[in-house]
Design an enzyme around this catalytic site. Sequence first.
Site, mmCIF file in Angstrom:
data_model
loop_
_atom_site.group_PDB
_atom_site.id
_atom_site.type_symbol
_atom_site.label_atom_id
_atom_site.label_comp_id
_atom_site.label_asym_id
_atom_site.label_seq_id
_atom_site.Cartn_x
_atom_site.Cartn_y
_atom_site.Cartn_z
ATOM 1 N N ILE A 12 2.479 -31.885 21.825
ATOM 2 C CA ILE A 12 3.579 -32.221 22.735
ATOM 3 C C ILE A 12 3.946 -31.018 23.621
ATOM 4 O O ILE A 12 4.110 -31.156 24.836
ATOM 5 C CB ILE A 12 4.825 -32.701 21.936
ATOM 6 C CG1 ILE A 12 4.459 -33.936 21.078
ATOM 7 C CG2 ILE A 12 5.996 -33.004 22.867
ATOM 8 C CD1 ILE A 12 3.988 -35.150 21.842
ATOM 9 N N GLY A 110 10.294 -35.904 15.459
ATOM 10 C CA GLY A 110 10.007 -35.583 14.064
ATOM 11 C C GLY A 110 11.213 -35.022 13.330
ATOM 12 O O GLY A 110 11.200 -34.888 12.107
ATOM 13 N N CYS A 140 7.203 -41.288 19.654
ATOM 14 C CA CYS A 140 6.398 -42.083 20.588
ATOM 15 C C CYS A 140 6.630 -43.585 20.408
ATOM 16 O O CYS A 140 6.904 -44.311 21.372
ATOM 17 C CB CYS A 140 4.923 -41.744 20.398
ATOM 18 S SG CYS A 140 4.422 -41.628 18.669
ATOM 19 N N ARG A 168 -2.043 -44.995 15.033
ATOM 20 C CA ARG A 168 -3.201 -44.090 14.951
ATOM 21 C C ARG A 168 -2.936 -43.164 13.754
ATOM 22 O O ARG A 168 -1.821 -42.682 13.566
ATOM 23 C CB ARG A 168 -3.391 -43.302 16.257
ATOM 24 C CG ARG A 168 -2.244 -42.346 16.645
ATOM 25 C CD ARG A 168 -2.388 -40.991 15.998
ATOM 26 N NE ARG A 168 -1.329 -40.059 16.300
ATOM 27 C CZ ARG A 168 -0.231 -39.875 15.574
ATOM 28 N NH1 ARG A 168 0.007 -40.627 14.512
ATOM 29 N NH2 ARG A 168 0.653 -38.948 15.915
ATOM 30 N N HIS A 194 10.959 -46.988 11.852
ATOM 31 C CA HIS A 194 11.103 -47.156 13.308
ATOM 32 C C HIS A 194 12.308 -48.014 13.684
ATOM 33 O O HIS A 194 12.939 -47.787 14.716
ATOM 34 C CB HIS A 194 9.817 -47.755 13.886
ATOM 35 C CG HIS A 194 8.594 -46.967 13.521
ATOM 36 N ND1 HIS A 194 7.804 -47.269 12.429
ATOM 37 C CD2 HIS A 194 8.068 -45.856 14.084
ATOM 38 C CE1 HIS A 194 6.827 -46.387 12.341
ATOM 39 N NE2 HIS A 194 6.958 -45.524 13.329
ATOM 40 N N HIS A 220 -1.457 -46.041 19.516
ATOM 41 C CA HIS A 220 -0.850 -47.035 18.622
ATOM 42 C C HIS A 220 -0.957 -48.405 19.298
ATOM 43 O O HIS A 220 -0.960 -48.495 20.530
ATOM 44 C CB HIS A 220 0.646 -46.777 18.430
ATOM 45 C CG HIS A 220 1.001 -45.415 17.920
ATOM 46 N ND1 HIS A 220 0.594 -44.934 16.703
ATOM 47 C CD2 HIS A 220 1.788 -44.440 18.455
ATOM 48 C CE1 HIS A 220 1.109 -43.718 16.518
ATOM 49 N NE2 HIS A 220 1.828 -43.397 17.566
HETATM 50 N N1 LIG Z 1 1.696 -35.649 17.988
HETATM 51 C C1 LIG Z 1 2.278 -36.743 18.393
HETATM 52 O O1 LIG Z 1 1.621 -37.733 18.606
HETATM 53 C C2 LIG Z 1 3.767 -36.783 18.589
HETATM 54 C C3 LIG Z 1 4.306 -37.821 19.345
HETATM 55 C C4 LIG Z 1 5.680 -37.863 19.575
HETATM 56 C C5 LIG Z 1 6.498 -36.909 18.992
HETATM 57 N N2 LIG Z 1 5.949 -35.922 18.213
HETATM 58 C C6 LIG Z 1 6.858 -34.926 17.632
HETATM 59 O O2 LIG Z 1 6.761 -33.726 18.399
HETATM 60 C C7 LIG Z 1 6.962 -32.596 17.540
HETATM 61 C C8 LIG Z 1 5.772 -31.675 17.669
HETATM 62 O O3 LIG Z 1 4.624 -32.344 17.197
HETATM 63 P P1 LIG Z 1 3.158 -31.914 17.659
HETATM 64 O O4 LIG Z 1 2.282 -33.029 17.237
HETATM 65 O O5 LIG Z 1 3.175 -31.472 19.077
HETATM 66 O O6 LIG Z 1 2.914 -30.655 16.702
HETATM 67 P P2 LIG Z 1 1.663 -29.667 16.695
HETATM 68 O O7 LIG Z 1 0.566 -30.184 17.548
HETATM 69 O O8 LIG Z 1 1.385 -29.346 15.284
HETATM 70 O O9 LIG Z 1 2.222 -28.350 17.429
HETATM 71 C C9 LIG Z 1 3.253 -27.572 16.861
HETATM 72 C C10 LIG Z 1 3.396 -26.249 17.606
HETATM 73 O O10 LIG Z 1 4.500 -25.532 17.024
HETATM 74 C C11 LIG Z 1 4.092 -24.198 16.700
HETATM 75 N N3 LIG Z 1 4.902 -23.741 15.549
HETATM 76 C C12 LIG Z 1 6.069 -23.065 15.663
HETATM 77 N N4 LIG Z 1 6.612 -22.844 14.465
HETATM 78 C C13 LIG Z 1 5.780 -23.361 13.544
HETATM 79 C C14 LIG Z 1 5.806 -23.435 12.127
HETATM 80 N N5 LIG Z 1 6.804 -22.895 11.415
HETATM 81 N N6 LIG Z 1 4.796 -24.081 11.509
HETATM 82 C C15 LIG Z 1 3.765 -24.583 12.197
HETATM 83 N N7 LIG Z 1 3.692 -24.548 13.562
HETATM 84 C C16 LIG Z 1 4.688 -23.950 14.234
HETATM 85 C C17 LIG Z 1 2.598 -24.302 16.450
HETATM 86 O O11 LIG Z 1 2.054 -23.058 16.687
HETATM 87 P P3 LIG Z 1 0.477 -22.710 16.605
HETATM 88 O O12 LIG Z 1 -0.310 -23.789 17.217
HETATM 89 O O13 LIG Z 1 0.379 -21.500 17.397
HETATM 90 O O14 LIG Z 1 0.142 -22.516 15.167
HETATM 91 C C18 LIG Z 1 2.195 -25.345 17.528
HETATM 92 O O15 LIG Z 1 2.016 -24.708 18.758
HETATM 93 C C19 LIG Z 1 7.206 -33.155 16.134
HETATM 94 O O16 LIG Z 1 8.595 -33.337 15.957
HETATM 95 C C20 LIG Z 1 6.526 -34.516 16.207
HETATM 96 O O17 LIG Z 1 7.038 -35.433 15.275
HETATM 97 C C21 LIG Z 1 4.599 -35.817 18.031
#
Ligand SMILES: NC(=O)c1ccc[n+]([C@@H]2O[C@H](COP(=O)([O-])OP(=O)(O)OC[C@H]3O[C@@H](n4cnc5c(N)ncnc54)[C@H](OP(=O)(O)O)[C@@H]3O)[C@@H](O)[C@H]2O)c1
Length: 337
Positions: A12, A110, A140, A168, A194, A220
């Site tokens: 994101i 999240g 999402c 997904r 949801h 999804h």
């Molecule tokens: N993925 C989806 O489909 C989606 C859709 C809608 C909403 N969301 C929500 O958006 C939020 C972010 O999700 P995401 O999927 O973008 O996550 P992600 O891909 O895992 O990315 C998380 C980012 O946060 C960084 N980070 C900072 N503090 C951290 C810690 N303590 N532990 C691990 N990583 C840390 C990570 O750093 P590094 O990469 O440098 O390690 C990474 O850049 C969540 O609340 C999720 O529920 C996700």
Amino acid sequence: VIRVGVNGYGVIGRRVASAVRLQEDMELVGVAKKTPDYKARLAAQRGIRVYAADGESVERFSRVGLEVAGLLEDLIRSVDIVVDATPEEVGVKNKPLYVKASKKAVFQGGEAPDVADASFVAQCNFLEAAGKQSLRVVSCNTTALCRILHSLDQAYGVRRARVVLARRAADPEETKKGPIDSVVLDPVEIPSHHAEDVRTVLPNINITTMALKVPTTHMHLHSLIISLKSHASASSVRDTLEQTPRIVMVSAADGFRSTSHLVDFAREMGRPRNDLYENIVWQDSIRAEDGEVCFFMAVHQEAIVVPENIDAIRALSGRFTAGESMLRTNRSLGILK
Ligand SMILES: NC(=O)c1ccc[n+]([C@@H]2O[C@H](COP(=O)([O-])OP(=O)(O)OC[C@H]3O[C@@H](n4cnc5c(N)ncnc54)[C@H](OP(=O)(O)O)[C@@H]3O)[C@@H](O)[C@H]2O)c1
């Protein structure tokens, strides 16, 4: 110009950072990250200032020769608004940093709803954000459901919604997640979370959701059955949804028979990262009978919340109406209408 920092540069955060850079009224000050990987290198190559999420990360970056612009706290100090895009339940731990620096913050779905002053979907409750310190852009699936239900509720009144979500199982880069050969009830109990999440934005909607995980990474797929308070034909529902921002119709006649065709469509359009910011509704699936309407809808989980994050930033700034903000966001991202 609104100065924005993005904490978290994963699925994101990367997309939100790119979208912020496209806004004439925003400046991306930088992004914060933990790991000095290819995403950090590419960000630096693109001229984005990369900050280390904590002291330990500074050392990891310096060991591989990647220079950081400072620590997360430095980034927070230099911005007006922080978008927290860290993994679920990490955002709530970062919140005290934003509060201490008196900075407004946008959190992601999240996090639990009480992380922020309000849960947010631009076309449903933009104005309620005025004067708030923080917003939570819902997940999402919830974003997609809120766009649809708000539109149908305004046009016809929603008596009750029943939705089955085929989710997904993992995002494309999550190589450690499964299942590979199973459909997993997620969870077995009904409703899935949801339904309650939709009510954080639309408190009066009667909705039950059932979710299952399927072995795919790119989208999804929702099957919706919605009872309406006033009569609606299939064609009037289609017209209503067609006129709703950020909802796009596709049809089998045009070759769309699966989520794969939608990913291919995004590629053919040259969308960055193949992103689909819109709810995709199959117009030929819409059926209205005995006060009930049914249809199929696809949701690109990586992209759909990106426009909502941009609008959440403007909503917190208090300087825009929903219409003005959404128009700017839609134009900058090339959202279809
Ligand atoms: N993925 C989806 O489909 C989606 C859709 C809608 C909403 N969301 C929500 O958006 C939020 C972010 O999700 P995401 O999927 O973008 O996550 P992600 O891909 O895992 O990315 C998380 C980012 O946060 C960084 N980070 C900072 N503090 C951290 C810690 N303590 N532990 C691990 N990583 C840390 C990570 O750093 P590094 O990469 O440098 O390690 C990474 O850049 C969540 O609340 C999720 O529920 C996700």
